[in-house]
Design a protein around this motif. Structure first.
Motif, PDB file in Angstrom:
ATOM      1  N   LYS A  70       1.072  -1.017   0.099  1.00 22.95           N
ATOM      2  CA  LYS A  70       0.095  -0.065   0.099  1.00 22.95           C
ATOM      3  C   LYS A  70       0.890   1.084  -0.006  1.00 22.95           C
ATOM      4  O   LYS A  70       0.519   2.319  -0.771  1.00 22.95           O
ATOM      5  CB  LYS A  70      -0.501   0.123   1.030  1.00 22.95           C
ATOM      6  CG  LYS A  70      -1.437   1.424   1.269  1.00 22.95           C
ATOM      7  CD  LYS A  70      -2.589   0.687   2.625  1.00 22.95           C
ATOM      8  CE  LYS A  70      -2.915   2.578   2.917  1.00 22.95           C
ATOM      9  NZ  LYS A  70      -3.936   2.733   4.523  1.00 22.95           N
ATOM     10  N   VAL A  71       1.584   1.297   1.071  1.00 26.66           N
ATOM     11  CA  VAL A  71       2.674   2.608   1.175  1.00 26.66           C
ATOM     12  C   VAL A  71       4.104   2.371   0.287  1.00 26.66           C
ATOM     13  O   VAL A  71       4.250   4.150  -0.170  1.00 26.66           O
ATOM     14  CB  VAL A  71       3.122   2.495   2.285  1.00 26.66           C
ATOM     15  CG1 VAL A  71       3.765   3.810   2.449  1.00 26.66           C
ATOM     16  CG2 VAL A  71       1.704   2.271   3.651  1.00 26.66           C
ATOM     17  N   GLY A  72       4.310   0.874  -0.026  1.00 25.89           N
ATOM     18  CA  GLY A  72       5.685   1.446  -0.877  1.00 25.89           C
ATOM     19  C   GLY A  72       5.589   2.097  -1.870  1.00 25.89           C
ATOM     20  O   GLY A  72       7.059   3.698  -2.784  1.00 25.89           O
ATOM     21  N   PRO A  73       4.850   1.920  -2.531  1.00 23.72           N
ATOM     22  CA  PRO A  73       4.437   2.472  -3.984  1.00 23.72           C
ATOM     23  C   PRO A  73       4.754   4.057  -3.706  1.00 23.72           C
ATOM     24  O   PRO A  73       5.202   4.814  -5.421  1.00 23.72           O
ATOM     25  CB  PRO A  73       3.169   2.590  -4.628  1.00 23.72           C
ATOM     26  CG  PRO A  73       3.044   1.513  -4.364  1.00 23.72           C
ATOM     27  CD  PRO A  73       3.629   1.200  -3.154  1.00 23.72           C
ATOM     28  N   ALA A  74       4.433   4.982  -2.598  1.00 26.72           N
ATOM     29  CA  ALA A  74       4.777   6.842  -2.362  1.00 26.72           C
ATOM     30  C   ALA A  74       6.079   6.999  -1.960  1.00 26.72           C
ATOM     31  O   ALA A  74       6.285   7.764  -2.124  1.00 26.72           O
ATOM     32  CB  ALA A  74       3.655   6.917  -1.721  1.00 26.72           C
ATOM     33  N   VAL A  75       7.006   5.471  -1.833  1.00 23.83           N
ATOM     34  CA  VAL A  75       8.186   6.192  -1.277  1.00 23.83           C
ATOM     35  C   VAL A  75       9.029   6.328  -2.456  1.00 23.83           C
ATOM     36  O   VAL A  75       9.472   5.556  -3.022  1.00 23.83           O
ATOM     37  CB  VAL A  75       8.962   5.035  -0.528  1.00 23.83           C
ATOM     38  CG1 VAL A  75       9.978   5.498   0.166  1.00 23.83           C
ATOM     39  CG2 VAL A  75       8.132   5.037   1.138  1.00 23.83           C
ATOM     40  N   GLY A 117      19.419  10.775  -2.360  1.00 23.93           N
ATOM     41  CA  GLY A 117      18.569  10.347  -1.035  1.00 23.93           C
ATOM     42  C   GLY A 117      16.976   9.543  -1.052  1.00 23.93           C
ATOM     43  O   GLY A 117      16.735   9.469  -2.082  1.00 23.93           O
ATOM     44  N   SER A 118      16.088   9.564  -0.697  1.00 26.53           N
ATOM     45  CA  SER A 118      14.511   9.196  -0.585  1.00 26.53           C
ATOM     46  C   SER A 118      13.519  10.516  -0.736  1.00 26.53           C
ATOM     47  O   SER A 118      13.704  11.817  -0.124  1.00 26.53           O
ATOM     48  CB  SER A 118      14.483   7.685   0.841  1.00 26.53           C
ATOM     49  OG  SER A 118      15.923   7.318   0.579  1.00 26.53           O
ATOM     50  N   GLY A 119      12.751  10.363  -1.297  1.00 29.54           N
ATOM     51  CA  GLY A 119      11.494  11.350  -0.513  1.00 29.54           C
ATOM     52  C   GLY A 119      10.058  10.488  -0.480  1.00 29.54           C
ATOM     53  O   GLY A 119      10.032   8.840  -0.541  1.00 29.54           O
ATOM     54  N   VAL A 120       8.914  11.240  -0.336  1.00 30.04           N
ATOM     55  CA  VAL A 120       7.780  10.672   0.074  1.00 30.04           C
ATOM     56  C   VAL A 120       6.503  11.113  -1.025  1.00 30.04           C
ATOM     57  O   VAL A 120       6.612  12.705  -0.906  1.00 30.04           O
ATOM     58  CB  VAL A 120       7.221  10.752   1.568  1.00 30.04           C
ATOM     59  CG1 VAL A 120       5.872  10.332   1.266  1.00 30.04           C
ATOM     60  CG2 VAL A 120       8.664   9.616   2.752  1.00 30.04           C
ATOM     61  N   LEU A 121       6.318  10.849  -1.585  1.00 32.65           N
ATOM     62  CA  LEU A 121       4.770  11.287  -2.208  1.00 32.65           C
ATOM     63  C   LEU A 121       3.727  11.452  -1.255  1.00 32.65           C
ATOM     64  O   LEU A 121       2.561  10.285  -1.196  1.00 32.65           O
ATOM     65  CB  LEU A 121       4.504  10.729  -3.774  1.00 32.65           C
ATOM     66  CG  LEU A 121       5.667  11.140  -5.043  1.00 32.65           C
ATOM     67  CD1 LEU A 121       4.725   9.506  -5.617  1.00 32.65           C
ATOM     68  CD2 LEU A 121       4.492  11.645  -5.418  1.00 32.65           C
ATOM     69  N   VAL A 122       3.036  12.879  -0.701  1.00 31.46           N
ATOM     70  CA  VAL A 122       2.287  12.957   0.016  1.00 31.46           C
ATOM     71  C   VAL A 122       0.831  13.264  -0.766  1.00 31.46           C
ATOM     72  O   VAL A 122      -0.225  14.198   0.130  1.00 31.46           O
ATOM     73  CB  VAL A 122       2.709  13.868   0.952  1.00 31.46           C
ATOM     74  CG1 VAL A 122       3.558  13.705   1.862  1.00 31.46           C
ATOM     75  CG2 VAL A 122       3.123  15.017   0.718  1.00 31.46           C
ATOM     76  N   ALA A 172      -0.825  14.861  -6.038  1.00 32.19           N
ATOM     77  CA  ALA A 172      -0.491  15.994  -7.554  1.00 32.19           C
ATOM     78  C   ALA A 172       1.130  15.905  -7.634  1.00 32.19           C
ATOM     79  O   ALA A 172       0.872  17.174  -9.061  1.00 32.19           O
ATOM     80  CB  ALA A 172      -1.534  17.430  -6.747  1.00 32.19           C
ATOM     81  N   GLY A 173       1.454  15.310  -7.346  1.00 32.13           N
ATOM     82  CA  GLY A 173       3.293  15.525  -7.051  1.00 32.13           C
ATOM     83  C   GLY A 173       4.120  16.006  -6.212  1.00 32.13           C
ATOM     84  O   GLY A 173       5.050  16.397  -6.545  1.00 32.13           O
ATOM     85  N   ILE A 174       3.426  16.150  -5.355  1.00 31.04           N
ATOM     86  CA  ILE A 174       4.152  16.613  -4.171  1.00 31.04           C
ATOM     87  C   ILE A 174       4.722  15.934  -3.232  1.00 31.04           C
ATOM     88  O   ILE A 174       4.477  14.931  -2.877  1.00 31.04           O
ATOM     89  CB  ILE A 174       3.151  17.736  -3.039  1.00 31.04           C
ATOM     90  CG1 ILE A 174       2.454  18.586  -3.708  1.00 31.04           C
ATOM     91  CG2 ILE A 174       4.338  18.481  -2.237  1.00 31.04           C
ATOM     92  CD1 ILE A 174       2.980  19.808  -4.808  1.00 31.04           C
ATOM     93  N   VAL A 175       6.198  16.027  -3.326  1.00 30.07           N
ATOM     94  CA  VAL A 175       7.468  15.102  -2.857  1.00 30.07           C
ATOM     95  C   VAL A 175       7.953  15.442  -2.112  1.00 30.07           C
ATOM     96  O   VAL A 175       8.120  16.955  -1.314  1.00 30.07           O
ATOM     97  CB  VAL A 175       8.365  14.536  -3.729  1.00 30.07           C
ATOM     98  CG1 VAL A 175       9.699  14.041  -3.058  1.00 30.07           C
ATOM     99  CG2 VAL A 175       7.608  13.923  -4.491  1.00 30.07           C
TER     100      VAL A 175
END
Length: 463
Positions: A34-39, A85-90, A93-96
């Motif tokens: 569920k969450v992995g694709p947003a990282v 590094g890493s990031g998170v899509l929150v 609309a494409g906000i990381v």
């Protein structure tokens, strides 16, 4: 079957083997799916200018200012510096969200999703004070995954969490651990030190990745690991730190306008130590002691005074000055918070308005000229907003020195950035215009009083 029960304690449960196939198959896999694709992975590229063969000492700003023209003249060389590094899509609309140090000074930023789609990213907001940055990617009509955020104040020590990121560039990696501690304020990583500590493995490359609760929502952004190795080279030793999601939400709100405006307390505070607690009549060291209050600021209007101890913010304990700074910093201007404070052994309630730092008087940045000993100095009026922006004491008032021209009378006088002009010929200085008039009206003799740190330096100069 007999069970031994200890008075006042919960019954001791014996270890047992799994009793069903469903218990054997318990897994975090559905949560990760569920969450992995947003990282995401965040790659940044920057152009760095360096002079080969030059001692690193000469690149230090202090040495550059001190040696001036004596600096060695060596050819400059430019090279590319890459950061991973890493990031998170929150937001779909494409906000990381990522760490600021991952993208700091980057000329080019690329975000790579877990499914290997790549997108160029632009920086919406960088906040070095929290080490957070907000990026925007344009995916057109493509669907983007996103993870929802949770109130990080709901976390408890012992809660299970997952850390998801790209350690060492090997690819998306998931580690599990627990919340080891909350409200870590003595870490010294950022200006707003208030971290979630976890033993989930966090390694280089995890920076900006997600710390996920068991409900599948974001509770923090991984930012640092503890290292006891010289030079900071380290792998995980079971002590990692994450920025709470409530601070992340504050930075995301600011990204909409492109500028962070944090509420301002209008008071200087310090952590209550054991010795202070005894003198204040507290049974343990807790709270933030007010040492100074800015006239007319939010704290002053809330009725707070020097010597008061702030114990709670909206019914949440203030363990130290860092906690108070975090609690105020994560609120919105225009709100009002409720404080529990103590004065002379009595606890009282105060209502503190959340306001942006005062911007008056306007800076009126000016370069002093003429024949005075301060000619060549760049000065400005101090206000809380200007002081915070420039890195000065936010409670200081008057006229501040921003710098001096090379070879000028002000430089020869020894003026430094951050000096406050107290008086000229015993005339108090409160504005740039007052200073300019006082310097120009002197009859070839100037007595200058300058505040530097906690000292007032006075010198007499003949024209």
């Amino acid at each position: 079957m007999l069970a031994l029960v200890v008075a006042g304690a919960a019954p001791v449960q014996a270890d047992r083997v799994p009793q069903s196939r469903s218990e054997i198959d318990l897994s975090f896999a559905p949560l990760v799916r569920k969450v992995g694709p947003a990282v995401v992975n965040v790659y940044s590229r920057a152009t760095v200018t360096e002079r080969p063969g030059l001692s690193p000492l000469f690149e230090d700003p202090f040495f550059k200012r001190f040696f001036g023209d004596m600096m060695p003249k060596l050819p400059e060389r430019r090279r590319e510096a890459n950061s991973l590094g890493s990031g998170v899509l929150v937001d779909p609309a494409g906000i990381v969200v990522t760490n600021n140090h991952v993208v700091e000074k980057a000329d080019e930023i690329t975000v790579v999703l877990a499914d290997r789609r790549e997108f160029p990213a632009r920086l919406l907001l960088a906040d070095p004070k929290t080490d957070l940055a907000v990026l925007k990617i344009e995916a057109g009509d493509e669907d983007l995954p996103a993870v929802a955020m949770r109130d990080s104040d709901d976390l408890e020590v012992g809660d299970i969490v997952l850390a998801i990121g790209n350690p060492f560039g090997v690819g998306q990696t998931v580690t599990m651990g627990i919340v080891s501690a909350l409200a870590r304020t003595n870490v010294g990583i950022t200006d707003y030190s208030f971290f979630i500590q976890t033993d989930a493995s966090i390694n280089p490359g995890n920076s900006g990745g997600a710390l996920i609760g068991m409900d599948g929502r974001l509770v923090g952004v991984n930012t640092a690991i503890f290292s006891n190795q010289r030079g900071g080279a380290a792998g995980s030793v079971g002590i990692g730190f994450a920025i709470p999601s409530n601070m992340v939400a504050t930075v995301l709100r600011a990204a909409k306008s492109g500028k962070i405006v944090r509420p301002w307390l209008g008071a200087r505070t310090q952590t209550v130590t054991t010795d202070l607690a005894q003198g204040l009549g507290l049974d343990r060291p807790v709270g933030a002691l007010i040492g100074d209050v800015y006239p007319g600021g939010p704290a002053a209007r809330a009725g707070l005074r020097t010597g008061d101890v702030i114990l709670e913010v909206d019914e949440r304990e203030v363990s130290d000055a860092g906690t108070l700074r975090y609690r105020v910093g994560t609120r919105k201007p225009g709100e009002t918070i409720t404080l529990q404070a103590m004065r002379n052994g009595r606890v009282f309630t105060a209502r503190l308005p959340m306001e942006a730092p005062q911007a008056e008087p306007s800076p009126n940045v000016s370069d002093l000229t003429g024949r005075s000993p301060m000619a060549g100095a760049r000065v400005a009026n101090m206000s809380p907003a200007f002081a915070i922006e420039e890195g000065f004491d936010e409670l200081a008032r008057g006229v501040v020195v921003l710098g001096t021209a090379r070879g000028s009378p002000a430089e020869r006088l020894g003026l430094r950035r951050g000096d406050l002009v107290v008086s000229v010929n015993d005339r108090p200085i409160d504005r740039v215009n007052t200073l300019d008039r006082a310097l120009n009206s002197a009859q070839g003799s100037w007595t200058l009083s300058i505040r530097r740190d906690d000292r007032v330096l006075t010198t007499r100069v003949q024209g």
